[in-house]
Design an enzyme around this catalytic site. Structure first.
Site, PDB file in Angstrom:
ATOM      1  CB  SER A 150     -19.107 -25.663  16.879  1.00 49.82           C
ATOM      2  OG  SER A 150     -17.835 -25.736  17.505  1.00 49.82           O
ATOM      3  CD  GLU A 195     -25.969 -28.806  13.770  1.00 50.75           C
ATOM      4  OE1 GLU A 195     -25.786 -29.834  13.098  1.00 50.75           O
ATOM      5  OE2 GLU A 195     -25.157 -28.398  14.627  1.00 50.75           O
ATOM      6  CG  HIS A 246     -23.787 -25.160  15.831  1.00 49.30           C
ATOM      7  ND1 HIS A 246     -23.450 -26.269  15.085  1.00 49.30           N
ATOM      8  CD2 HIS A 246     -22.737 -24.296  15.709  1.00 49.30           C
ATOM      9  CE1 HIS A 246     -22.261 -26.079  14.545  1.00 49.30           C
ATOM     10  NE2 HIS A 246     -21.814 -24.905  14.906  1.00 49.30           N
TER      11      HIS A 246
END
Length: 498
Positions: free
Chosen positions: A124, A157, A145
């Protein structure tokens, strides 16, 4: 390179915690042969059982058929060792946020998988480039992510490091779509997009209570009622946990070389150190015990409502509020009536000095956002209490009223401008396309509007003005406008325009 839509696509996942099992679930539902590995041999089996239970609940809710659940579960298996992932087309690592651990896993994967296998990290915040630094084939490594809980959060992401090959980003984006997620391509930047962009909402709220302008309950009520956020910033921090949001905030701030726009406050750190971590410990910014008494954000004083008021400067929305509340708007100051104004970016002190009006009778009202349920009023030091209370009771006849201390930009103007400014900065540094920045923030944080959309709703020139005023009044470069915002504000262009 693998075809993300291939019928026989093979996925490996390392880490059978909440994130790993969540990724496994959406992959299996997406028709992908998924093999789960964890250093704890029993964790893999427990993870598969958790996935089965979650899917069976979908049958109970009528969202999946029993046959589809059995088919998805049949695609799941456990890998006893990393070597059992040798035949995978792509492997996603989802273990603890420790750079040394992740680097060791990727080194082992390089010894195990084929040269065409793509390797991704679900980190993250750790830089993908750092995770891949010791690898021989860094071009096939990227970030992927996901957000917790993975089955419910639609965003993923896809993080592009300096060495990541374009075809790897394309393949992982296609994989995300097959899993039912919405992929957004992001440059490898501290916090990536959502964890970076989300700093402004909470840190500016923290600045407001640090300055004694408002209470957490007041800030949360304003951001919900006036700006349409599902949760106020303090509710959100208590929900995610101070032990989560404080370290991320500090990491992002330090990673950007202590940029004041990302700065948090001593109280944020103090809550972490005191173990007041939010809902999980029964206390954070709020108390959650059985005897806890919620604080009201409403100002109710019970004095005589003002009968006549004077508008310092023309403002149609303020005039409508006054008329709806039943007060008379005087054309000239009689020396007694409350003086009302709706400043943009100014505090009452600066407004009184600029206009030359009597600060003791001046009450500012924020009309920039939705005032259908709540209005915010603020006053300068030395205000006449009777005058202030008469305005509160006047507006309280038609709306909930939140009364705060003097602030350059009230509550909503400050927070919204900072959210928009950080979105503009993300666009300026090329973190992602403007439309993808907005999409990611809506999906990843449930914002009612993305930051650039918020700028355009407020008007870029007004956002720029709020920030300039705040910077001039406070002397704090925290409010330094992004050049992306400045240029579009001066040229009359939308914030979302490249």
């Amino acid at each position: 390179m693998f075809d993300p839509n291939a019928a026989q696509l093979k996925l490996g996942i390392i880490g059978a915690g909440a994130m790993g099992t969540g990724i496994a679930q959406v992959a299996a539902v997406g028709g992908i042969d998924t093999r789960l590995h964890d250093a704890d041999a029993a964790a893999g089996e427990r993870g598969l059982q958790q996935v089965r239970k979650r899917l069976e609940r979908q049958v109970e809710k009528g969202r999946m058929s029993a046959a589809d659940v059995e088919a998805a579960v049949a695609r799941l298996s456990v890998a006893d060792a990393i070597s059992d992932l040798a035949d995978r087309d792509v492997v996603i690592e989802a273990v603890v946020e420790d750079l040394d651990v992740k680097q060791a896993i990727f080194a082992k994967l390089e010894e195990t998988v084929s040269e065409r296998c793509i390797l991704a990290s679900n980190t993250s915040s750790l830089p993908i480039g750092a995770i891949a630094a010791n690898c021989a084939r860094r071009g096939r490594i990227a970030g992927m992510h996901f957000f917790n809980p993975v089955p419910l959060m639609k965003l993923v992401e896809v993080v592009r490091a300096l060495d990541t090959a374009p075809e790897v980003v394309e393949a992982l984006s296609g994989l995300g779509e097959r899993m039912g997620r919405t992929p957004v391509t992001v440059k490898d930047t501290p916090g990536f997009l959502v964890n970076f962009g989300g700093r402004a909402y909470t840190t500016e709220a923290l600045a407001l209570i640090h300055e004694g302008v408002a209470t957490p309950a007041q800030v949360d009520a304003v951001m919900r009622d006036c700006c349409g956020f599902r949760m106020g910033p303090f509710e959100l921090m208590d929900l995610t946990g101070i032990d989560v949001n404080y370290p991320v905030t500090r990491f992002v701030w330090e990673s950007f070389f202590n940029d004041p726009r990302l700065r948090t406050t001593p109280q944020h750190r103090a809550l972490r150190e005191a173990g007041r971590l939010g809902r999980k410990t029964g206390a954070g910014f709020y108390e959650y015990g059985e005897d806890a008494k919620p604080e009201s954000p409403d100002a109710v004083v019970g004095t005589r409502p003002a009968q006549r008021v004077v508008l310092v400067e023309p403002d149609d929305r303020l005039a409508e509020l006054v008329a709806e509340a039943g007060a008379e708007e005087l054309r000239e100051d009689d020396g007694k009536a409350p003086l009302l104004a709706a400043p943009i970016g100014e505090d009452c002190t600066a407004l009184a000095v600029r206009t030359g009006v009597d600060a003791r009778r001046l009450v500012a009202v924020d009309t920039m956002f939705d005032t259908s349920r709540r209005v915010v009023v603020m006053t300068a030091p030395g205000v006449d209490g009777v005058t202030r209370d008469s305005v509160i009771d006047l507006l309280g006849k038609v709306r909930g009223v939140t009364a705060i201390g003097d602030s350059a930009g009230f509550i909503a103007q400050r927070i919204a401008a900072m959210v928009g400014n950080l979105g503009c900065e993300m666009a300026q540094i090329g973190l992602a396309r403007p439309d993808e920045i907005d999409l990611a923030m809506r999906l990843g944080l449930n914002y009612p509007k993305g930051p650039l959309e918020l700028c355009d709703a407020m008007e870029p020139s007004k956002v720029h003005r709020i920030l300039q005023q705040a910077q001039a009044i406070t002397g704090d470069d925290r409010y330094r406008p992004s050049q992306w915002l400045r240029r579009r504000a001066l040229l009359g262009l939308p914030a979302g325009q490249c």
